[in-house]
Design an enzyme around this catalytic site. Structure first.
Site, short mmCIF file in Angstrom:
data_model
loop_
_atom_site.label_atom_id
_atom_site.label_comp_id
_atom_site.label_asym_id
_atom_site.label_seq_id
_atom_site.Cartn_x
_atom_site.Cartn_y
_atom_site.Cartn_z
N THR A 24 0.85 -1.20 0.00
CA THR A 24 0.00 0.00 0.00
C THR A 24 0.88 1.24 0.00
O THR A 24 2.07 1.16 -0.32
CB THR A 24 -0.98 -0.02 1.20
OG1 THR A 24 -1.94 1.02 1.03
CG2 THR A 24 -0.28 0.17 2.52
N ASN A 25 0.32 2.40 0.33
CA ASN A 25 1.08 3.65 0.36
C ASN A 25 0.57 4.49 1.52
O ASN A 25 -0.28 4.05 2.29
CB ASN A 25 0.93 4.39 -0.98
CG ASN A 25 -0.53 4.65 -1.28
OD1 ASN A 25 -1.19 5.42 -0.60
ND2 ASN A 25 -1.05 3.96 -2.29
N ALA A 26 1.09 5.69 1.63
CA ALA A 26 0.85 6.50 2.84
C ALA A 26 -0.40 7.36 2.78
O ALA A 26 -0.61 8.22 3.64
CB ALA A 26 2.07 7.39 3.09
#
Ligand code: PMT
Length: 414
Positions: free
Chosen positions: A212-214
């Protein structure tokens, strides 16, 4: 932050007898902070729970109770307050006052004023669960909804009797959102449909791990709220959010890029404005493991093959070329280098009307922050750099630009 919707509005806040009257003080404070001029009218019973002085202090105006005294020399305050109101809210609304409103009784300052006003009405009932479920109360509530009143709650929770049940007053933020929804009815997006994507997609590696990402979802949630406050019917298609979702907005919860693509394409034909603020994974594990991946003794590395995810906005562009919907498509570009060049390339490749260029290396801008600094790039070559601002303010600017781009090209309101 100035509140375009509530600033300068005259809001009549009715407070009736119930323990939730203390929460109405918070609602009063939130309305006043948003710039509304709040006229509080309490029933005699409400004053047994919270004093009028509390509301006078929070609103900066005298809270009223008595029909027969004339503060400021006004002999008919109910008529004047009724005429001046842009919106009336009753929170908490007791079973007794609910019944009076349904029947048109006017035996105190609050009920007389509400009978006299043409302002839209937001009702937040709060009472013991058996009083709420009583067919008489239900019939009265139905009557008021049929006449156009917007009912918020009641929710299920712990009641004054310490029992759990339906009858708990909606939270002040929820009542505020309903009030904003009512005031937005005459906004520029009234009757229009807006879809916003938010959050970072999750691409599973195995049942317990994912890529995933932030992205927190803050930017997307702010956009959904800004569209709602312009009167739109809003759907937020979101990957897991790190912040509470917005009130008054339909939510479609997804996890992966493919799920987000499917949800967005299903909504696209009925969408006027689509805003893609989600951080969508460009790649996903080619073959997610069915069981938790185990390390083996001596294993130094693990190679995972990734395959391309669909480009959601590119697929929307292809659909739009066929059916002409959505009328306006706005993308975001999160960049760590060559901001304007990369954003311009994405604007063209995804056939967008506008792209919001986001330098995510700037402190206070991009992923997870409460603020953002953006540049708007339009398909016709216009470029507009905006100063660092809260995500709420940024969202308002993006929506204003999208509304301007829409012109008369939206779906007929219906
Ligand atoms: O959620 P927050 O913590 O508030 O952070 C906000 C944000 C930084 C996530 C937001 O402001 C932002 O910049 N969103 C876009 C992030 C991104 O992934 O940009 P991108 O340059 O990779 O993608 C360009 C555009 O194409 C985006 O509109 C994206 O939604 C879309 N896209 C990307 C990949 C893909 N497979 N399909 C897409 O539709």
């Amino acid at each position: 932050m100035s509140d375009q919707l509530l600033s300068g509005k005259r809001v009549l806040l009715g407070v009736t007898g119930g323990i939730a009257a203390y929460k109405a003080a918070d609602l009063c404070s939130k309305l006043a902070q948003a710039g509304a001029q709040v006229d509080v009218i309490m029933t005699e019973a409400a004053t047994r729970f919270v004093g009028p002085l509390t509301f006078s202090a929070l609103s900066g105006r005298p809270a009223r109770v008595d029909m027969w005294t004339a503060p400021g020399g006004d002999p008919i305050p109910h008529v004047h307050m009724a005429a001046a109101a842009d919106l009336a809210i009753v929170a908490p609304l007791s079973a007794n006052t609910l019944a009076k409103l349904a029947l048109g009784l006017a035996d105190n300052l609050l009920t007389a004023t509400l009978l006299a006003t043409e302002a839209p009405l937001v009702l937040a009932p709060a009472m013991e669960s058996h009083m709420w479920s009583n067919p008489v109360t239900q019939a009265h509530a139905k009557t008021l909804r049929k006449r156009g009143a917007v009912q918020v709650g009641p929710g299920v929770g712990r009641l004054a009797s310490s029992a759990l049940g339906a009858g708990r007053m909606a939270e002040p933020v929820e009542i505020l959102a309903a009030a904003r929804g009512v005031l937005a009815r005459s906004g520029p997006l009234a009757g229009r449909r807006v879809v916003v994507t938010a959050g970072g997609t999750q691409e599973p590696l195995d049942p317990v791990r994912y890529i995933t990402n932030a992205s927190s979802g803050k930017m997307g949630v702010a956009l959904a709220e800004a569209a709602r406050d312009l009167g739109a019917e809003v759907t937020l298609v979101h990957a897991p959010l790190a912040v509470p979702g917005p009130y008054g907005v339909e939510r479609v919860s997804v996890r992966t890029a493919i799920e987000m693509r499917d949800a967005v394409l299903a909504l696209a034909p009925a969408t006027d404005i689509l805003i893609g603020a989600a951080a969508v994974a460009d790649f996903r594990p080619a073959d997610p493991a069915a069981q938790k991946i185990k390390k083996t003794p001596g294993q130094a590395a693990l190679t995972i093959e990734l395959v391309r995810n669909p480009d959601i906005l590119a697929e929307v562009a292809a659909l739009r070329a066929e059916i002409g919907r959505p009328a306006v498509v706005v993308g975001f570009a999160a960049e760590t280098q060559d901001l304007l060049a990369n954003a311009t390339a994405k604007l063209a490749a995804k056939r967008l009307d506008m792209i919001v260029a986001n330098d995510v290396t700037d402190p206070g801008s991009g992923f997870g922050s409460d603020t953002n600094q953006i540049t708007l790039l339009y398909a016709d070559g216009r470029v507009e750099a905006l100063p660092l601002a809260s995500k709420g303010e940024v969202a308002e600017r993006v929506l204003d630009a999208a509304v301007a781009s829409m012109g008369d090209g939206g779906l007929a309101p219906g």
